[in-house]
Design an enzyme around this catalytic site. Structure first.
Site, PDB file in Angstrom:
ATOM      1  N   LYS A  47       0.939  -1.247   0.122  1.00 24.67           N
ATOM      2  CA  LYS A  47       0.032  -0.011  -0.081  1.00 24.67           C
ATOM      3  C   LYS A  47       0.992   1.250   0.118  1.00 24.67           C
ATOM      4  CE  LYS A  47      -4.528  -1.977   1.428  1.00 24.67           C
ATOM      5  NZ  LYS A  47      -5.462  -1.931   2.344  1.00 24.67           N
ATOM      6  N   ARG A  64      -3.032  -9.968   4.857  1.00 26.80           N
ATOM      7  CA  ARG A  64      -3.463 -10.087   3.558  1.00 26.80           C
ATOM      8  C   ARG A  64      -2.472  -9.754   2.558  1.00 26.80           C
ATOM      9  NH1 ARG A  64      -6.323  -7.409  -0.486  1.00 26.80           N
ATOM     10  NH2 ARG A  64      -7.779  -8.397  -1.710  1.00 26.80           N
TER      11      ARG A  64
END
Length: 286
Positions: free
Chosen positions: A225, A265
């Protein structure tokens, strides 16, 4: 076994004696991380099996990008992308979750064998989601969410991000339970990168202990991210692209596992699978 490490258990899912690893299969042409690489059904199934071979405990299949600014895909297209992949992976014995904000997609994926619904909106995007998941009797991920991808960045406004996210998650958990999903089937996710800036994401990672105070297992989805790109950027240079953030992702996975996350994840599994096992070994030695 999870109670040994205090991570909690989720009714209807396997138990692990460490932080679990959720591998990502994006059946999309426009994911921020790997859009288009696994868009074909055959390629997506092959990818899911490869993630399991590398150490994934479960595989999260999604057919709609949730990157900032992403447009929505129509329901029929999302079904076309997701359901065949779920069906083929479960036929191979893979534990599969479905990443969707649509009740119809969730229901069809569960019928195809998915055992967990991972809704980044926490049931807010589709009013039929919570009753559908309740009727299906499967676990549900409640993520902190303030709106669709197209406008999420404008909603990244907090005075004190950790208590505000906790309060909003608590309210959403109450609504989901009132909607018929038993609390023992809930997982919570602080929604890193969703209506968050880099300092918010870092504060929430540091606050995993506070998130666990909500009484449900915590899923951390930090893989590749933007906040990792900001951390890794050298002075005067642009952040590295998403695919060059996997070492940083593994570092976050180790930290999250050490702080008691139930699962992480990730897009690339091997390094994270090693990281959570090392974290567990250190816990055992302590």
């Amino acid at each position: 076994m999870n109670t040994l490490c205090g991570r909690g258990t989720v009714a209807g899912l396997p138990e692990w004696d460490r932080c679990a690893v959720m591998g990502v299969v994006n059946v999309t042409p426009d994911s921020f991380s790997d859009g288009g690489r696994w868009f074909d059904t055959t390629a997506a199934v092959k990818r899911g099996l490869a993630l399991v071979a590398e150490g994934a405990d479960l595989v999260d299949v999604g057919g709609e990008s949730t990157r900032p600014g992403a447009p929505r895909v129509d329901e029929e297209e999302e079904l076309r992308r997701v359901v065949p992949v779920v069906r083929q992976l479960t036929a191979e014995g893979v534990t599969v979750s479905v990443d969707t904000m649509r009740a119809t997609v969730a229901r069809r994926a569960v019928e195809a064998g998915a055992v967990l619904v991972n809704d980044v909106s926490g049931g807010l995007a589709d009013p039929e989601m919570v009753p559908s998941v309740a009727a299906a009797g499967v676990p549900f991920v409640v993520m902190h969410w303030r709106g669709f991808s197209a406008g999420m960045n404008s909603r990244a406004v907090y005075r004190d991000v950790v208590p505000e996210v906790l309060a909003e998650l608590r309210d959403r958990m109450t609504a989901v339970v009132d909607g018929g999903i038993p609390p023992e089937r809930l997982v919570i996710d602080p929604g890193l990168g969703f209506a968050k800036q880099a300092p918010h994401d870092l504060a929430l990672l540091a606050g995993i202990g506070a998130l666990r105070g909500l009484g449900r297992p915590v899923l951390i989805a930090a893989s590749r991210k933007r906040f990792l790109g900001h951390i890794l950027a050298r002075e005067g240079t642009a952040p590295p692209p998403a695919r060059e953030r996997d070492a940083a992702t593994a570092a976050v996975s180790a930290i999250a596992a050490h702080r008691g996350a139930w699962a992480v994840r990730v897009h690339e599994v091997r390094a994270t699978a090693d990281a959570v096992r090392v974290a567990r070994a250190v816990e055992g030695a302590a």
